[in-house]
Design a protein around this motif. Sequence first.
Motif, PDB file in Angstrom:
ATOM      1  N   GLN A   1      -2.585 -22.480  -5.637  1.00  0.00           N
ATOM      2  CA  GLN A   1      -2.810 -21.142  -5.084  1.00  0.00           C
ATOM      3  C   GLN A   1      -4.131 -21.076  -4.309  1.00  0.00           C
ATOM      4  O   GLN A   1      -4.211 -20.465  -3.235  1.00  0.00           O
ATOM      5  CB  GLN A   1      -2.795 -20.097  -6.205  1.00  0.00           C
ATOM      6  CG  GLN A   1      -1.444 -19.916  -6.868  1.00  0.00           C
ATOM      7  CD  GLN A   1      -0.390 -19.342  -5.929  1.00  0.00           C
ATOM      8  OE1 GLN A   1      -0.693 -18.532  -5.044  1.00  0.00           O
ATOM      9  NE2 GLN A   1       0.845 -19.765  -6.107  1.00  0.00           N
ATOM     10  N   GLN A  16      -3.903 -22.852  -0.926  1.00  0.00           N
ATOM     11  CA  GLN A  16      -3.183 -22.081   0.081  1.00  0.00           C
ATOM     12  C   GLN A  16      -4.045 -20.984   0.698  1.00  0.00           C
ATOM     13  O   GLN A  16      -3.663 -20.394   1.702  1.00  0.00           O
ATOM     14  CB  GLN A  16      -1.923 -21.463  -0.536  1.00  0.00           C
ATOM     15  CG  GLN A  16      -0.884 -22.503  -0.931  1.00  0.00           C
ATOM     16  CD  GLN A  16       0.260 -21.913  -1.740  1.00  0.00           C
ATOM     17  OE1 GLN A  16       0.261 -20.728  -2.077  1.00  0.00           O
ATOM     18  NE2 GLN A  16       1.252 -22.734  -2.063  1.00  0.00           N
ATOM     19  N   ARG A  17      -5.222 -20.738   0.106  1.00  0.00           N
ATOM     20  CA  ARG A  17      -6.097 -19.670   0.583  1.00  0.00           C
ATOM     21  C   ARG A  17      -7.423 -20.190   1.120  1.00  0.00           C
ATOM     22  O   ARG A  17      -7.885 -19.749   2.165  1.00  0.00           O
ATOM     23  CB  ARG A  17      -6.379 -18.684  -0.563  1.00  0.00           C
ATOM     24  CG  ARG A  17      -5.153 -17.886  -1.006  1.00  0.00           C
ATOM     25  CD  ARG A  17      -5.382 -17.253  -2.377  1.00  0.00           C
ATOM     26  NE  ARG A  17      -4.297 -16.367  -2.785  1.00  0.00           N
ATOM     27  CZ  ARG A  17      -3.120 -16.769  -3.230  1.00  0.00           C
ATOM     28  NH1 ARG A  17      -2.859 -18.078  -3.316  1.00  0.00           N
ATOM     29  NH2 ARG A  17      -2.199 -15.898  -3.586  1.00  0.00           N
ATOM     30  N   ASP A  58     -10.770 -17.406   0.930  1.00  0.00           N
ATOM     31  CA  ASP A  58     -10.061 -17.499   2.203  1.00  0.00           C
ATOM     32  C   ASP A  58     -10.544 -18.750   2.943  1.00  0.00           C
ATOM     33  O   ASP A  58     -11.259 -19.572   2.362  1.00  0.00           O
ATOM     34  CB  ASP A  58     -10.247 -16.232   3.053  1.00  0.00           C
ATOM     35  CG  ASP A  58     -11.715 -15.942   3.374  1.00  0.00           C
ATOM     36  OD1 ASP A  58     -12.526 -16.891   3.391  1.00  0.00           O
ATOM     37  OD2 ASP A  58     -12.043 -14.760   3.624  1.00  0.00           O
ATOM     38  N   ASP A  82      -5.918 -14.468  -5.882  1.00  0.00           N
ATOM     39  CA  ASP A  82      -6.140 -13.276  -5.064  1.00  0.00           C
ATOM     40  C   ASP A  82      -7.446 -12.590  -5.454  1.00  0.00           C
ATOM     41  O   ASP A  82      -8.227 -12.165  -4.589  1.00  0.00           O
ATOM     42  CB  ASP A  82      -4.984 -12.285  -5.229  1.00  0.00           C
ATOM     43  CG  ASP A  82      -3.734 -12.695  -4.463  1.00  0.00           C
ATOM     44  OD1 ASP A  82      -3.840 -13.563  -3.568  1.00  0.00           O
ATOM     45  OD2 ASP A  82      -2.655 -12.154  -4.759  1.00  0.00           O
TER      46      ASP A  82
END
Length: 287
Positions: free
Chosen positions: A63, A66-67, A45, A40
């Motif tokens: 992770q 997934q972004r 993105d 995060d």
Amino acid sequence: MDLCNSNDIKALLGRHGFRFSKSMGQNFLIQGWVPRDIADASGADQTCGALEIGPGIGPLTVQLAQRAGKVAAIELDRDLLPILGETLAPYDNVTVIPGDAMKLDLAALAAEQFPGLTPVACANLPYNITTPVITALIEAGCFASITVMIQREVAKRICADPGTSDYGAFSLFCQYYTTPEYLFEVPPECFLPAPKVTSAVIRLVPRTEPVQTLVDEKRFFRVVKASFAQRRKTLLNGLSAAFGDKLSKEQLRQAMAAAGLPEEVRGEKLGIPEFAALAHAIQALEG
């Protein structure tokens, strides 16, 4: 399979006959919030290509996958490659690159792996290669951000203010080229095996404008290096050791005065503007 569950990790490693390598500084995450929060913090993105160094068994890689639009993960330990083949099988936007990140052209790699995407770097770095990897990522000059988990003491050095005990030449290097931000800490019990130190996550965002324009980078960092070469000595003595072949101590004293610096000041008290002014004054004397 939960890549942050200690039982799942042990079963996974057992299936592949994997043994931890102390020389590679391997500590695997066992708390799922950590890779999630690191990913995060990276801001990755679908418009980004994320470069990861040292994916381990892949919890942060997952992770990021997934972004981000694409993930390229560089792994030195070839014993981890079949494990990554299993854990990353569901993600077709991940490429695992066997090799040593310190021997690769990271800018060329990012250009090859992330066409049309904004490159970012995000990694849980082994403690033993932290400084050279961060240096290489900064010098690559292509990453929109660099988000890394490293030893807390190194994180504090990178983000330190002038005049503090953590401040040094590497602080100046990182702050010259980027704006560092200290994000959060990760305790030892979040890893398997648990390290003896606390970790911290920082984000470095490269500067878009030069932080100083008085002198060129080479001259600036020559003065920085001289100032920190002998921390226990005054700035004047450090400068004399580095520039004494061309400039007398009195001339260096004059340069310090021209930069507005007291004679007894030590290098760790100076920020980028002061070092730039000093380097400029020394340049004027050298001709």
